[in-house]
Motif scaffolding. Structure first.
Motif, PDB file in Angstrom:
ATOM      1  N   LYS A 160       0.832  -1.207   0.000  1.00 19.20           N
ATOM      2  CA  LYS A 160       0.000   0.000   0.000  1.00 19.20           C
ATOM      3  C   LYS A 160       0.869   1.259   0.000  1.00 19.20           C
ATOM      4  CE  LYS A 160      -3.773   2.398   2.347  1.00 19.20           C
ATOM      5  NZ  LYS A 160      -3.117   3.714   2.246  1.00 19.20           N
ATOM      6  N   GLU A 161       1.982   1.239   0.731  1.00 14.20           N
ATOM      7  CA  GLU A 161       2.880   2.390   0.737  1.00 14.20           C
ATOM      8  C   GLU A 161       3.458   2.639  -0.652  1.00 14.20           C
ATOM      9  OE1 GLU A 161       5.106   2.874   4.916  1.00 14.20           O
ATOM     10  OE2 GLU A 161       5.216   0.839   4.122  1.00 14.20           O
ATOM     11  N   GLY A 162       3.777   1.572  -1.345  1.00 13.73           N
ATOM     12  CA  GLY A 162       4.268   1.701  -2.713  1.00 13.73           C
ATOM     13  C   GLY A 162       3.215   2.288  -3.631  1.00 13.73           C
ATOM     14  N   ILE A 163       1.987   1.789  -3.491  1.00 10.01           N
ATOM     15  CA  ILE A 163       0.872   2.288  -4.312  1.00 10.01           C
ATOM     16  C   ILE A 163       0.642   3.775  -4.045  1.00 10.01           C
ATOM     17  CG2 ILE A 163      -1.629   2.148  -4.659  1.00 10.01           C
ATOM     18  CD1 ILE A 163      -1.341  -0.910  -4.119  1.00 10.01           C
ATOM     19  N   ASP A 164       0.671   4.158  -2.760  1.00 10.26           N
ATOM     20  CA  ASP A 164       0.441   5.561  -2.391  1.00 10.26           C
ATOM     21  C   ASP A 164       1.535   6.472  -2.948  1.00 10.26           C
ATOM     22  OD1 ASP A 164      -1.840   4.828  -1.062  1.00 10.26           O
ATOM     23  OD2 ASP A 164      -0.940   4.863   0.947  1.00 10.26           O
ATOM     24  N   PHE A 165       2.781   6.007  -2.877  1.00  8.07           N
ATOM     25  CA  PHE A 165       3.900   6.789  -3.417  1.00  8.07           C
ATOM     26  C   PHE A 165       3.727   6.971  -4.928  1.00  8.07           C
ATOM     27  CE2 PHE A 165       7.959   7.352  -5.464  1.00  8.07           C
ATOM     28  CZ  PHE A 165       8.677   8.187  -4.630  1.00  8.07           C
ATOM     29  N   ALA A 166       3.406   5.886  -5.609  1.00  6.66           N
ATOM     30  CA  ALA A 166       3.241   5.933  -7.067  1.00  6.66           C
ATOM     31  C   ALA A 166       2.130   6.897  -7.459  1.00  6.66           C
ATOM     32  CB  ALA A 166       2.957   4.531  -7.603  1.00  6.66           C
ATOM     33  N   ARG A 167       1.059   6.891  -6.676  1.00  4.31           N
ATOM     34  CA  ARG A 167      -0.062   7.791  -6.965  1.00  4.31           C
ATOM     35  C   ARG A 167       0.364   9.245  -6.769  1.00  4.31           C
ATOM     36  NH1 ARG A 167      -3.946   5.535  -3.683  1.00  4.31           N
ATOM     37  NH2 ARG A 167      -4.526   4.114  -5.358  1.00  4.31           N
ATOM     38  N   GLU A 168       1.116   9.504  -5.694  1.00  5.65           N
ATOM     39  CA  GLU A 168       1.545  10.878  -5.390  1.00  5.65           C
ATOM     40  C   GLU A 168       2.503  11.421  -6.449  1.00  5.65           C
ATOM     41  OE1 GLU A 168       3.965  13.371  -1.909  1.00  5.65           O
ATOM     42  OE2 GLU A 168       3.370  11.288  -1.546  1.00  5.65           O
ATOM     43  N   TYR A 169       3.393  10.556  -6.953  1.00  3.47           N
ATOM     44  CA  TYR A 169       4.422  11.013  -7.891  1.00  3.47           C
ATOM     45  C   TYR A 169       4.083  10.693  -9.352  1.00  3.47           C
ATOM     46  CZ  TYR A 169       7.513  12.257  -4.053  1.00  3.47           C
ATOM     47  OH  TYR A 169       8.067  12.847  -2.935  1.00  3.47           O
ATOM     48  N   GLY A 170       2.907  10.174  -9.604  1.00  2.00           N
ATOM     49  CA  GLY A 170       2.491   9.909 -10.978  1.00  2.00           C
ATOM     50  C   GLY A 170       3.280   8.803 -11.653  1.00  2.00           C
TER      51      GLY A 170
END
Length: 215
Positions: free
Chosen positions: A146-156
């Motif tokens: 989930k942390e990876g998914i959230d990071f990816a969403r934040e940084y596009g």
């Protein structure tokens, strides 16, 4: 689904429609070189840290197009970082790699690597892929999916977790990145120009017997 398949380059350098430059970044020891080796040669090795920069060529067919992928593997150590800034130039895709068992490698993505992309990337539409490596060590996991998914969403970024050792999702990592590049007109135009001017300054093939001058 469109698939990524290797082209036979045994008879010298095959012709290709597009040349894409992909850059792999991230802390030392996260498995960038092992991921690259797993993708380009179907092998896995515990490799020594990269000194400066290394690259490999992979010819693939995707979406009916013949592609030449020049994949640059950069050193993660800070003492080499000034050497790597120029390697961002012209990259259509950037793969940000961290080790799911080492939290600091994930933290450094935002502290160091995302900032470097902002500083040095020359393609505004450059596609970013976030890769969490070493999922084969699930018992030692320090960064949640989930942390990876959230990071990816934040940084596009695109996002995938994989294992260079077991080859889980290694193909998917490069395939999804290349498909997205193929879907981006400005990057496609860059890749087409790359064929004409060739970022390695190769001489254009004169005959079927011509071979690549890449090192």
């Amino acid at each position: 689904m469109k698939s990524l398949s290797a082209m036979d380059s045994s008879s010298g350098s095959p012709e290709f429609d597009y040349l894409f430059k992909l850059l792999m970044i991230g802390d030392s020891g996260v498995g960038k070189s092992s991921l690259l080796l797993s993708f380009t040669s179907d092998a896995f090795e515990d490799l020594s840290p990269t000194i400066g920069v290394d690259f490999k060529i992979k010819y693939v067919i995707m979406g009916g197009k013949k592609l030449k992928l020049a994949i640059w593997d950069t050193a993660g150590q800070e003492r080499f970082r000034t050497l790597t800034s120029s390697y961002y130039r012209g990259a259509q895709g950037i793969i940000m790699v961290y080790d799911v068992t080492r939290r600091e490698t994930f933290t450094n993505l935002s502290e160091i690597w995302a900032k470097e992309i902002d500083l040095y990337s020359t393609n505004q539409d450059c596609i970013k892929m976030l890769v969490g490596n070493k999922v084969d060590k699930e018992g030692d996991r320090a960064v949640t999916k989930k942390e990876g998914i959230d990071f990816a969403r934040e940084y596009g970024c695109l996002f995938v977790e994989c294992s260079a050792k077991t080859r889980v999702n290694v193909q998917k990592c490069f395939e999804e990145l290349v498909l997205k590049i193929l879907d981006t007109p400005s990057l496609l135009a860059e890749g087409s120009k790359g064929v004409k001017k060739n970022i390695f300054k190769e001489k254009p093939p004169q005959s079927d017997a011509s071979t690549s001058s890449c090192c």
